[in-house]
Design a protein around this motif. Structure first.
Motif, PDB file in Angstrom:
ATOM      1  N   SER A  94       0.844  -1.191   0.000  1.00 49.74           N
ATOM      2  CA  SER A  94       0.000   0.000   0.000  1.00 49.74           C
ATOM      3  C   SER A  94       0.880   1.242   0.000  1.00 49.74           C
ATOM      4  N   GLY A  95       0.250   2.394   0.063  1.00 50.14           N
ATOM      5  CA  GLY A  95       0.972   3.660   0.239  1.00 50.14           C
ATOM      6  C   GLY A  95       2.106   3.815  -0.750  1.00 50.14           C
ATOM      7  N   SER A  98       2.623   1.158  -3.585  1.00 43.92           N
ATOM      8  CA  SER A  98       1.462   0.693  -4.353  1.00 43.92           C
ATOM      9  C   SER A  98       1.636   0.812  -5.862  1.00 43.92           C
TER      10      SER A  98
ATOM     11  N   ILE B  22       2.991   6.223  10.421  1.00 38.76           N
ATOM     12  CA  ILE B  22       2.704   6.151   8.980  1.00 38.76           C
ATOM     13  C   ILE B  22       2.401   7.522   8.379  1.00 38.76           C
ATOM     14  N   GLY B  25       4.824   8.855   5.885  1.00 33.80           N
ATOM     15  CA  GLY B  25       4.866   8.111   4.623  1.00 33.80           C
ATOM     16  C   GLY B  25       6.260   7.827   4.106  1.00 33.80           C
ATOM     17  N   ASP B  31      -0.886   3.366   3.467  1.00 33.30           N
ATOM     18  CA  ASP B  31      -1.531   4.633   3.139  1.00 33.30           C
ATOM     19  C   ASP B  31      -1.539   5.502   4.390  1.00 33.30           C
ATOM     20  N   PRO B  32      -0.943   6.710   4.357  1.00 29.54           N
ATOM     21  CA  PRO B  32      -0.944   7.567   5.546  1.00 29.54           C
ATOM     22  C   PRO B  32      -2.358   7.899   6.042  1.00 29.54           C
ATOM     23  N   LYS B  33      -3.356   7.711   5.190  1.00 31.14           N
ATOM     24  CA  LYS B  33      -4.736   7.990   5.598  1.00 31.14           C
ATOM     25  C   LYS B  33      -5.467   6.730   6.075  1.00 31.14           C
TER      26      LYS B  33
END
Lengths: 186, 186
Positions: A94-95, A98, B22, B25, B31-33
């Protein structure tokens, strides 16, 4: 042969191939006793694109008719037999990771030697490029799986890592595992 | 400091550390969100052992009393601040790959420089050996994360794979990622 997105109607066929593939325990790091429910949850995970390779009717002898066996279940089974392989494509991380795709491929035992794995892999590379992935990574290629390694190398993958004794092969004991990678930008 | 198995009462503290870690990033491929719910589901997955590093009361000034602030929420917050780090330990793969452990570590920003990461990693190696794992693998060590790489090398890990440009660093762009591995048999 047609390669297309899988649907719920393909679940039986996919489970048959999945179960048959993991039962030997010599290529995939899955528990051979993994349930149908777990397998389909993995293969149809929310972040995953799932595909099947469907043979033409002629290829599985549907023109022959098989008189007297056309019960509903026999029909379903024949439909299932047209699914010769399945593959998944998804982000490997992810992130910030990705942009690298991951994929996995399974071919029905009855459909080996027809270059279905190669056709699915080429389709997969096209799909991954279309989706904007910049590279593709296989995390766990068992070093004794020579046909797979040969195919991936022919398709431009190279071994970027070796995990010492990371797989317990049912006949060969602890064997190395490769991480394979290729850019999709060139 | 005590390192112990995490419980439901640690969820707030773990989420605080996870979110903080996180958000930048630059070290983890998350995903930081990512939501609190997703983060805790990942960190407490069914196959995962979850731990926290808890500071002694003195270390976070609880002896000082802070008169007038001892409301329940202030107390809870102080309890949370005693959790200085968290880590997970689990099989990196299933089936024939389940003898190799995977782990991940996070330290609260306010607790950096106290060797908490090292203490958790040493605890983790002991736990992994105790559980019978034969090796430990980190799948995704960002090559710009020099403190982590240095610590893992000091603890006997070596780089067994390099994933080219596999991480998109928010400041440095596409950077390599290392796969790191160590045997637990020696």
């Amino acid at each position: 042969m047609k390669i297309r997105a899988a649907t719920g109607a393909d679940h039986d066929a996919i489970w048959n191939i999945f179960h048959e593939t993991i039962a030997t325990g010599d290529t995939y790091a899955f528990d051979p006793k993994m349930s149908r429910e777990e397998a389909l949850a993995y293969w149809f995970r929310a972040d995953t694109h799932t595909y099947v390779a469907e043979l033409d009717r002629q290829s599985v002898g549907e023109a022959d008719g098989f008189p007297g066996t056309a019960t509903p279940s026999a029909t379903a089974s024949k439909q299932d037999r047209r699914i010769a392989g399945t593959y998944i494509l998804r982000p490997n991380q992810s992130g910030g990771g990705s942009h690298v795709a991951n994929a996995a491929f399974m071919v029905a035992g009855s459909a080996r030697g027809q270059r279905i794995g190669r056709a699915m892999a080429e389709h997969c590379l096209d799909e991954a490029r279309r989706m904007g992935f910049r590279a593709m990574q296989f995390n766990f290629v068992v070093s004794t799986n020579a046909p797979a390694i040969h195919l991936w190398e022919q398709l431009g993958f190279r071994i970027v890592g070796t995990l010492p004794a990371a797989f317990h092969h049912p006949q060969k004991g602890y064997v190395d595992v490769y991480v394979m990678y290729r850019s999709l930008l060139t």
